[in-house]
Design an enzyme around this catalytic site. Structure first.
Site, short mmCIF file in Angstrom:
data_model
loop_
_atom_site.label_atom_id
_atom_site.label_comp_id
_atom_site.label_asym_id
_atom_site.label_seq_id
_atom_site.Cartn_x
_atom_site.Cartn_y
_atom_site.Cartn_z
N ALA B 73 26.93 28.00 41.26
CA ALA B 73 28.11 27.23 41.67
C ALA B 73 29.33 27.55 40.83
CB ALA B 73 27.80 25.75 41.63
N THR B 74 29.13 27.97 39.60
CA THR B 74 30.29 28.37 38.79
C THR B 74 31.02 29.49 39.51
OG1 THR B 74 29.21 27.70 36.75
CG2 THR B 74 31.01 29.29 36.56
N GLN B 181 26.01 18.61 43.22
CA GLN B 181 25.15 17.46 42.94
C GLN B 181 24.77 16.70 44.21
OE1 GLN B 181 23.80 16.78 40.04
NE2 GLN B 181 24.98 18.15 38.71
N SER B 201 24.36 25.07 44.53
CA SER B 201 23.63 25.83 43.52
C SER B 201 22.13 25.60 43.64
CB SER B 201 24.10 25.37 42.13
OG SER B 201 23.41 26.06 41.13
N HIS B 203 19.62 25.72 41.31
CA HIS B 203 18.80 25.06 40.28
C HIS B 203 18.98 23.55 40.21
CE1 HIS B 203 21.74 24.53 36.83
NE2 HIS B 203 22.43 25.36 37.59
N THR B 242 24.40 43.77 44.98
CA THR B 242 23.12 43.74 45.67
C THR B 242 22.56 42.33 45.68
OG1 THR B 242 22.65 46.00 45.06
CG2 THR B 242 20.74 44.63 45.58
N CYS B 328 29.10 13.40 19.72
CA CYS B 328 28.16 14.09 18.84
C CYS B 328 27.25 15.04 19.61
CB CYS B 328 27.31 13.07 18.10
SG CYS B 328 28.28 12.15 16.92
C1 LIG Z 1 29.29 19.53 39.64
C2 LIG Z 1 28.86 20.88 39.14
N1 LIG Z 1 29.56 21.96 39.48
C3 LIG Z 1 29.21 23.19 39.07
C4 LIG Z 1 28.10 23.41 38.28
C5 LIG Z 1 27.76 24.80 37.84
O1 LIG Z 1 26.69 25.28 38.58
P1 LIG Z 1 25.89 26.59 38.15
O2 LIG Z 1 25.05 26.19 37.01
O3 LIG Z 1 25.09 26.95 39.35
O4 LIG Z 1 26.88 27.65 37.81
C6 LIG Z 1 27.34 22.29 37.90
C7 LIG Z 1 26.16 22.44 37.02
O5 LIG Z 1 26.24 22.51 35.82
C8 LIG Z 1 27.73 21.00 38.34
O6 LIG Z 1 27.04 19.93 38.00
#
Ligand SMILES: Cc1ncc(COP(=O)(O)O)c(C=O)c1O
Lengths: 138, 404
Positions: B73-74, B181, B201, B203, B242, B328
């Site tokens: 997702a990033t 999410q 995403s 995971h 790929t 922290c």
């Molecule tokens: C709301 C949200 N956006 C984006 C990400 C990033 O996803 P990814 O780990 O697949 O790059 C996350 C996870 O950390 C997320 O919780």
């Protein structure tokens, strides 16, 4: 982050948790830190007027495990010392005893500050008691 | 029951064994390059990828051709936002997003600001949701994109997505949502919600790490994005590289399972979450829930335990994996910017814990977590000078603290 054995030990079995009567003339109270910063320590000590030995010490701390351990250790160390000896405890001594990582050094600084604040409070009380009836250098 | 217990399912989730099983043949047997057009190895891989495209599309109400595979997702967020900013630069340079977005959105927007875009970061209300009137007011004739997350990763708060989509389409502005999410957890539909671009995403939905997708609308309107990586022109030119066939198969299977199980699963998770919340709140005073309970993911709860610092609480419940908004525990030594955006004071932000219940958590585990949290908070409050003072009736906000 992994915690050192000693931090865990103090966190799980903190020494000298509690409160002393802050109105007792022989008790000094130091409170340092702020809730917004995530740490507040309250350290209290009770001094034997004759010998100037710290006979009792108590603390309560809001903060991370390292902050709790630093203040717990501080109370352990100052008990039995004279006021002047207690003032010599350095934050670096706490860092090495607890193996604190760099990000936790501020916890040890806070503990040193708490000792100083408590002693300053005690001395101010004593000065007020002794000093007020007579002029300072009569 | 085994410890440690994992209850941090917003950070990541374990791969579902059924997902793993679906993936395995694609490592060693069906290992072809999905772009190889001239032999069966390639065709088999392409077939698997197409199947996954359909599984994903079905989960969000899209068509398979609208799914672009990414590394997560990033990347999807980067591609969506940068891709639109570049492609529609002639039309405008203004982007609207919100203060509680994930860093993958916020930092992408910050970079675009350096490159001449203008970005509005909408504040959120006390419940964590944006104000639709403020959104409407923020729109200018230069606005090309609204990017608002579906559900927040810390507080689980769900934004008014359908309303945002309606507004965006009425004003002919593209709408991107980071639905990492939310997908697979609550019903998401790009048609009814008027979503033009959507990030998801693997995971976070019991699929593998390192694979994700971007939905890119093809009709009403046809959305175009400028590729952000140059190469072989895969994924209809939008994302070269790929294809990660095993990962994609896993992502597809994960979506299929979520789609099949969502009605029962979300009910079960909401039951466990409510049990966790009630179990804790009925035994402890001065606990504060962060974010709306009404508009919230079924498996999330985020609680501030006044007078108990978050990291010390995590240390006390060391056989339970959850996370904290305390400074922290963060790399920046700042408490959570999400909680700050809600107007939660820094003192309470330091005491917050996020619980994310997942597919593999049991009721027995929830009972255990309640017990561990309650006993640890009680113990740490005994240690807390702030709790003492509050009990004495001292207003902590009026104390002048000797902070350095
Ligand atoms: C709301 C949200 N956006 C984006 C990400 C990033 O996803 P990814 O780990 O697949 O790059 C996350 C996870 O950390 C997320 O919780």
């Amino acid at each position: 982050m992994a915690y050192s054995e000693k931090v865990l030990d103090h966190y799980n079995k903190p020494r000298n948790v509690g409160t002393l009567d802050k109105n007792d003339p022989n008790v000094g109270t130091g409170m340092v830190g702020a809730p917004e910063c995530g740490d507040v320590m309250r350290l209290q000590l009770k001094v034997n007027e004759e010998t100037q030995i710290i006979e009792d010490a108590k603390f309560k701390t809001f903060g991370c495990g390292s902050a709790i351990a630093s203040s717990s250790l501080a109370t352990e160390w100052i008990k039995g010392k004279t006021v002047d000896e207690a003032l010599e405890i350095k934050n670096t001594d706490i860092v090495s005893e607890l193996s604190l990582p760099p990000v936790k050094i501020h916890c040890s600084v806070l503990a040193e500050d708490a000792i100083h604040a408590a002693i300053t409070d005690y001395k101010a009380k004593r000065a007020a008691r002794e000093g007020s009836p007579q002029p300072a250098n009569a | 029951m085994q410890t440690p217990i994992y209850m941090d399912n917003h950070a990541t989730t374990p791969v579902d064994p059924r997902v793993l099983e679906a993936m395995l043949p694609y490592f060693t047997k069906v290992f072809g390059n999905a772009a190889s057009r001239n032999h069966s190895f390639g065709w088999e891989a392409e077939k698997a990828v197409d199947n996954a495209r359909k599984q994903i599309a079905d989960l969000i109400g899209a068509t398979p051709k609208e799914i672009i595979f990414t590394s997560g997702a990033t990347e999807s967020n980067n591609l969506a936002i940068k891709g639109v900013a570049e492609m529609y630069a002639e039309r405008g340079n203004h982007i609207i997003t919100s203060a509680t977005e994930h860093k993958a959105v916020l930092d992408t927007c910050k970079r675009l600001e350096k490159q001449g875009c203008r970005v509005t970061y909408l504040p959120v209300q006390r419940d964590g949701r944006i104000d639709l009137e403020m959104l409407e007011e923020a729109i200018t004739d230069k606005t090309i994109l609204i990017s608002i997350m579906y559900a927040n990763n810390e507080i689980g708060v769900i934004q008014p997505i359908a309303e945002i989509g309606k507004l965006a389409h009425a004003r002919k502005i593209l709408f991107h949502t980071d639905a990492v999410q939310a997908t697979g957890k609550v019903p998401v539909n790009v048609q009814t919600d008027n979503i033009d671009l959507l990030s998801l995403s693997g995971h976070k939905i019991y699929g593998p790490k390192g694979v994700g997708a971007l939905y890119v609308r093809r009709k009403n309107p046809r959305v175009q994005i400028a590729a952000q990586m140059d190469g072989g022109g895969h994924e209809r030119g939008m994302r070269s590289g790929t294809l990660n066939v095993t990962g994609i198969v896993g992502l597809g299977k994960a979506c299929e399972l979520c789609n099949q199980e969502m009605p029962a699963e979300s009910k079960r998770l909401a039951y466990l979450r409510d049990k966790l919340k009630e179990g804790i709140l009925s035994q402890l005073d001065e606990c504060y829930i962060n974010g709306s309970m009404e508009h919230r993911l079924p498996h999330n709860i985020n609680i501030s335990f006044a007078y108990v610092e978050g990291e010390s609480l995590l240390m006390g419940i060391n056989d339970v994996a959850v996370s904290s908004g305390s400074a922290c525990t963060s790399a920046t030594l700042e408490p959570s910017y999400v909680l700050k955006a809600l107007g939660v004071g820094e003192d309470l932000a330091h005491t917050s814990i996020r619980f994310g219940i997942g597919r593999f958590n049991t009721e027995e585990e929830v009972d255990y977590v309640i017990k561990r949290v309650v006993e640890t908070v009680m113990r740490l409050r005994e240690l807390s000078p702030l709790y003492d003072m509050a009990k004495e009736g001292i207003d902590l906000s009026k104390v002048s603290w000797a902070a350095d």
